[in-house]
Design a protein around this motif. Structure first.
Motif, mmCIF file in Angstrom:
data_model
loop_
_atom_site.group_PDB
_atom_site.id
_atom_site.type_symbol
_atom_site.label_atom_id
_atom_site.label_comp_id
_atom_site.label_asym_id
_atom_site.label_seq_id
_atom_site.Cartn_x
_atom_site.Cartn_y
_atom_site.Cartn_z
ATOM 1 N N LYS A 351 -0.363 -11.308 -4.176
ATOM 2 C CA LYS A 351 -0.801 -10.817 -2.707
ATOM 3 C C LYS A 351 -0.737 -9.282 -2.805
ATOM 4 C CE LYS A 351 1.291 -14.559 0.007
ATOM 5 N NZ LYS A 351 2.017 -15.238 -1.173
ATOM 6 N N GLN A 354 -5.055 -6.695 -5.068
ATOM 7 C CA GLN A 354 -6.005 -6.631 -4.051
ATOM 8 C C GLN A 354 -7.239 -6.239 -4.798
ATOM 9 O OE1 GLN A 354 -5.938 -8.067 -1.168
ATOM 10 N NE2 GLN A 354 -7.812 -7.246 -0.259
ATOM 11 N N TYR A 355 -8.308 -7.456 -4.931
ATOM 12 C CA TYR A 355 -9.795 -7.088 -5.279
ATOM 13 C C TYR A 355 -10.584 -7.081 -4.597
ATOM 14 C CZ TYR A 355 -13.721 -6.929 -8.452
ATOM 15 O OH TYR A 355 -14.783 -6.756 -9.256
ATOM 16 N N TRP A 356 -11.553 -6.251 -4.322
ATOM 17 C CA TRP A 356 -12.684 -6.546 -3.341
ATOM 18 C C TRP A 356 -13.968 -6.671 -3.968
ATOM 19 C CZ3 TRP A 356 -13.634 -8.373 1.086
ATOM 20 C CH2 TRP A 356 -14.558 -7.957 1.821
ATOM 21 N N ARG A 432 1.298 -3.957 0.305
ATOM 22 C CA ARG A 432 0.081 -4.475 0.330
ATOM 23 C C ARG A 432 -1.224 -3.436 0.792
ATOM 24 N NH1 ARG A 432 2.924 -7.596 -1.248
ATOM 25 N NH2 ARG A 432 3.563 -9.706 -0.590
ATOM 26 N N THR A 433 -2.391 -3.830 0.349
ATOM 27 C CA THR A 433 -3.485 -2.912 0.687
ATOM 28 C C THR A 433 -4.677 -4.138 1.245
ATOM 29 O OG1 THR A 433 -4.253 -3.172 -1.448
ATOM 30 C CG2 THR A 433 -2.895 -1.036 -1.223
ATOM 31 N N ILE A 434 -5.414 -3.558 2.012
ATOM 32 C CA ILE A 434 -6.716 -3.995 2.702
ATOM 33 C C ILE A 434 -7.887 -3.370 2.566
ATOM 34 C CG2 ILE A 434 -7.630 -5.120 4.639
ATOM 35 C CD1 ILE A 434 -4.586 -5.898 5.643
#
Length: 476
Positions: A351, A354-356, A432-434
């Motif tokens: 979690k 963070q891959y976008w 966490r990152t978003i």
């Protein structure tokens, strides 16, 4: 009680004296009998799980038993000390309707696909093997159908040899359950000559026991002897493929064909210095991983203070190849300045990785700290911690696998000021990152930041009030 209160004579014996086992079995029997007396004095409703519903100021208690307790299950043998409770409900329903299932089990791993829920648990805790070296590691597997919203239907249980690393070592595809497992006695430190490790990929299908008429899981296919002397550090199943990373002194990446689940087949192997602890498929021809680099120039061992990203070209599954590697550090001089080992939660918790895909960007948290001591004539010696807490943003070219640092989000200033730079017992890491549109949000124990992805400039910040531990002072 789950603790065996041994007499002093037990501890006077040599650890390999067979009389110790006699003591353990005798005290265990007495403890079981005492527990049984306690259980018989307790009403059943006091033991089973309950659920509580709040409507305004009213609390409604729901008993999660069916009339015949048919929604409870336990393994035929093994040693389980708790309940795993599964609550199924339809979030769009206007009433609080639910279905519950319960397993007497150890702490489980949980895997879910769109239609299947899988729970796995070690058949025994590690200490169960003390004095019972002939007992093998085994894993219980329980499966449920969740294709109907709000309904969980039990579809069978089974047991396989070995231990499962995490939920990425499990997969359900077209009705077949695939499992990656490591066998051997590698964690029995008291044994002089433990059985060496090796890994397997096992496929299972649902069936019925002809003797008991119970639903069970049947072995359908397997491949054994993968990486003798090594254990699995990461695994990933993608449709009819499996990718494994094993390690002892160097990291082999294994590619496995599961198109015929009755006959899993190794297609390729690539030895790479270091190890990957998490595998993220970018597409059919490229993998992105995070892990650690090697300890030395010979490529062997692990540098536990390092964080390394790797991409692998798997367009030819028989010849996987490294596309690129990128070493990351929260500081420019990790070898100097008394920095502690750097840490990235993304190596152990997916979690935090963070891959976008739409922007081909990856965010990886990194942190470290050091102890700083200063002296001035007025106050004498003083000390404080200097924290570094970042999320590094990495550009990943999905076509070629090449990687480069795009920028960073830095929470260090939220931690390094007069009120916070003593050890405050909190979590200084960005957890966490978003990615959201043209911005990236980062969350740590100190606050939340929003940065523009194009310029990497700070757009907004919210800081948290930090509560400090109460220190006690004593006069001697």
């Amino acid at each position: 009680s789950s603790w065996l209160n041994m007499p002093s004579a037990y501890y006077d014996l040599n650890w390999d004296d067979p009389q110790r086992r006699t003591y353990r079995e005798m005290i265990a029997y007495e403890t079981i009998q005492a527990n049984q007396e306690v259980l018989e004095s307790i009403a059943l409703e006091e033991l089973v799980p309950k659920i509580y519903q709040r409507i305004d100021d009213q609390i409604i208690e729901h008993d999660m038993r069916s009339e015949d307790c048919g929604n409870f299950a336990k393994p035929m043998d093994g040693f389980s000390r708790g309940f795993t409770n599964i609550l199924s409900l339809d979030l769009f329903s206007t009433t609080f309707d639910y279905e519950s299932d319960h397993l007497l089990s150890n702490h489980p791993l949980v895997y879910a696909s769109r239609d299947a829920l899988v729970l796995t648990e070690n058949a025994w805790d590690w200490w169960w093997f003390w004095g019972q070296d002939e007992v093998d590691d085994m894993t219980n597997i329980h499966t449920f159908d969740i294709s109907v919203p709000g309904v969980t239907t039990y579809t069978g249980s089974g047991r396989i040899d070995g231990q499962i690393l995490n939920q990425f070592s499990l997969s359900e595809h077209e009705g077949v359950l695939r499992v990656a497992t490591t066998v051997g006695q590698w964690n029995r430190w008291w044994m002089e000559d433990p059985e060496p490790m090796s890994s397997s990929v096992i496929t299972l299908v649902r069936g019925v026991d002809p003797q008991t008429d119970q639903q069970i899981l049947l072995e359908y296919g397997r491949i054994d002897g993968i990486a003798e002397g090594e254990r699995i550090w990461s695994a990933r199943f993608v449709e009819d493929r499996a990718y494994l990373v094993t390690f002892e002194q160097i990291d082999p990446l294994w590619t496995i064909d599961l198109s015929d689940p009755s006959t899993p087949t190794i297609l390729g192997e690539l030895e790479v210095p270091g190890v990957s602890t998490y595998i993220h498929p970018l597409h059919d021809d490229m993998l992105l991983t995070i892990g650690m680099g090697p300890a030395g120039e010979d490529g062997l061992g692990l540098d536990w203070s390092s964080t390394r990203l790797s991409t692998f070209n798997i367009s030819d599954l028989t010849q996987p190849a490294v596309a690129d590697t990128l070493m990351l550090s929260p500081v420019e001089d990790p070898e100097n300045g008394r920095w502690t080992w750097s840490y990235s939660e993304a190596m152990y918790e997916h979690k935090a990785f963070q891959y976008w895909g739409p922007k081909e960007m990856l965010a990886v948290p990194l942190s470290t700290y050091r102890y700083v001591e200063t002296y001035n004539e007025d106050w004498g010696y003083q000390w404080h911690y200097e924290y570094v807490s970042k999320a590094v943003i990495v550009n990943v070219d999905e076509a070629t696998g090449s990687m480069s640092v795009h920028g960073e989000v830095n929470h260090s200033s939220l931690l390094n000021h007069e009120d916070v730079n003593h050890w405050w017992g909190g979590d200084e890491n960005i957890r966490r990152t978003i990615f959201m549109g043209d911005f990236i949000y980062a969350f740590s124990g100190a606050g939340i930041t929003v940065h523009n992805l194009t310029s990497m400039e700070l757009a907004d910040v919210v800081t948290f009030d930090i509560e400090y531990p109460a220190y006690a002072y004593y006069d001697y």
